[in-house]
Design an enzyme around this catalytic site. Sequence first.
Site, short mmCIF file in Angstrom:
data_model
loop_
_atom_site.label_atom_id
_atom_site.label_comp_id
_atom_site.label_asym_id
_atom_site.label_seq_id
_atom_site.Cartn_x
_atom_site.Cartn_y
_atom_site.Cartn_z
N LYS A 1 0.56 -1.01 0.24
CA LYS A 1 -0.13 -0.01 -0.10
C LYS A 1 1.20 1.45 0.08
O LYS A 1 2.18 0.99 0.52
CB LYS A 1 -0.87 0.27 1.24
CG LYS A 1 -0.50 0.63 2.63
CD LYS A 1 0.12 2.00 3.73
CE LYS A 1 0.27 1.47 4.45
NZ LYS A 1 1.97 2.23 4.70
N PRO B 1 9.55 -4.02 0.08
CA PRO B 1 10.64 -3.91 1.43
C PRO B 1 10.63 -4.07 2.69
O PRO B 1 9.47 -3.70 3.03
CB PRO B 1 11.24 -3.10 0.23
CG PRO B 1 10.80 -1.98 -0.33
CD PRO B 1 9.43 -3.50 -0.98
N LEU C 1 5.44 0.50 3.05
CA LEU C 1 4.78 0.24 2.31
C LEU C 1 3.80 -1.16 2.54
O LEU C 1 2.61 -1.45 1.95
CB LEU C 1 5.15 -0.69 0.45
CG LEU C 1 6.18 0.15 0.39
CD1 LEU C 1 6.98 -0.24 -0.55
CD2 LEU C 1 5.60 1.61 -0.67
N GLY D 1 4.20 -4.26 4.44
CA GLY D 1 4.27 -5.59 3.92
C GLY D 1 4.40 -6.70 5.25
O GLY D 1 3.20 -7.71 4.64
N GLY D 2 4.62 -6.21 6.56
CA GLY D 2 4.17 -6.96 7.36
C GLY D 2 3.24 -7.40 7.51
O GLY D 2 2.43 -8.43 8.35
N SER D 3 2.65 -5.76 7.46
CA SER D 3 1.13 -6.09 8.03
C SER D 3 -0.14 -6.55 6.93
O SER D 3 -1.38 -7.37 7.27
CB SER D 3 0.58 -4.04 7.73
OG SER D 3 1.46 -3.86 8.88
N ASP E 1 -2.03 -1.00 10.67
CA ASP E 1 -1.96 -0.97 9.43
C ASP E 1 -3.46 -2.53 8.98
O ASP E 1 -3.16 -2.74 7.64
CB ASP E 1 -1.24 -1.31 8.12
CG ASP E 1 0.10 0.15 8.60
OD1 ASP E 1 -1.71 1.75 9.51
OD2 ASP E 1 0.90 0.70 7.46
O1 C5P Z 1 0.73 -0.81 14.92
P1 C5P Z 1 1.26 -1.15 14.81
O2 C5P Z 1 2.59 -2.01 15.62
O3 C5P Z 1 1.58 -1.30 13.48
O4 C5P Z 1 2.43 0.55 14.78
C1 C5P Z 1 4.24 0.85 15.13
C2 C5P Z 1 4.61 1.83 15.96
O5 C5P Z 1 4.16 2.55 15.36
C3 C5P Z 1 3.57 2.02 17.18
O6 C5P Z 1 4.61 1.26 18.06
C4 C5P Z 1 3.58 3.24 17.67
O7 C5P Z 1 5.21 3.75 17.70
C5 C5P Z 1 3.73 3.91 15.45
N1 C5P Z 1 1.67 4.21 15.36
C6 C5P Z 1 1.69 5.17 15.94
N2 C5P Z 1 0.55 5.87 15.63
C7 C5P Z 1 -0.17 5.08 14.73
C8 C5P Z 1 0.46 3.53 14.14
C9 C5P Z 1 1.30 3.33 15.07
O8 C5P Z 1 1.87 6.07 17.36
N3 C5P Z 1 -1.38 5.36 14.58
#
Ligand code: C5P
Length: 292
Positions: free
Chosen positions: A16, A101, A106, A108-110, A142
């Site tokens: 994405k 990557p 992008l 990828g993991g999500s 995501d």
């Molecule tokens: O939700 P996810 O594990 O993908 O988020 C990774 C990191 O990105 C979180 O630990 C946080 O620090 C940050 N994040 C955030 N606000 C969001 C999404 C992600 O602060 N809306």
Amino acid sequence: MSEAPGARLSRLAPAKVNLFLAITGVRPDGYHHLETLFQTVRWGDDVELESSPDTESLWTWDVEGPSVRAEQDLTVRAATAWCEAARRPLGVRIRLRKRIPMGGGLGGGSSDAAAVLLLLNRLGPPLPPAKLHEIAASLGSDVPFFLHGDGAIGRGRGDVLEPLPPAPPLTLVLIVPPFGTETAKVYARARERVRHAPADGLARAVAARASGDPAAVREAHHNDLAEAAIRAYPELLRFTASVERALGRPPCLSGSGSTLYDVVAPEEADEVVARLAKLPGRRHVVVTGPVP
Ligand code: C5P
């Protein structure tokens, strides 16, 4: 299991981009409130599931591509959460063919994790959409978006979704630098000073997407994480400046980086890639749209 052991299912786990991203506040849990415009492209990783008669087995195997430990872990967590919610011990093997990557913004993991949930829902008696969404949100901000794909507005952490109608395909040149960024590190820098997006920015980005006009999409692009990303990663500042010089216009940043992209007319793509030939990293010409 509704399918025989050994049944194999696969799907594309698409990448994405964020056509728009505004941070609208900081939440008590430390996450950030977002207003973002997600858009999938018709390119990404291949995810394959094979059901196994051995219900003890739940593992990833045959990962192709670079070391993808985090991605493997998230797909295993997705499969484990699905099995717990479905109350079924399930033997399943997961095969990932990585193209997206890591640390690239992008998704990828999500996307890999969401693909595992969608494939398990085809293999076994399906969990209801609300439950699937809940599991996805527990895996990452995501992940719920990738259950739907195409274009959607994300609010909350990015997990409160408003799907958008189909739009004309856009051609994007993804400009992947030879380094990744860490999402948490970029968000931490965003807290110091957030440059706010224009109030009507999201509406303009949604309208630009619907128009299919590359110039309108470029003009409407805004990413509140861009400044934080280049402050956290000086090499991204240098890379972005080189890309801007080569393109003759500023590139867009996807998510928390490190991938930059340009929105081009289809016939312009080869020339744009050629202009970037001297820069390190990789380029991918991709087209937006729903997942086939
Ligand atoms: O939700 P996810 O594990 O993908 O988020 C990774 C990191 O990105 C979180 O630990 C946080 O620090 C940050 N994040 C955030 N606000 C969001 C999404 C992600 O602060 N809306």
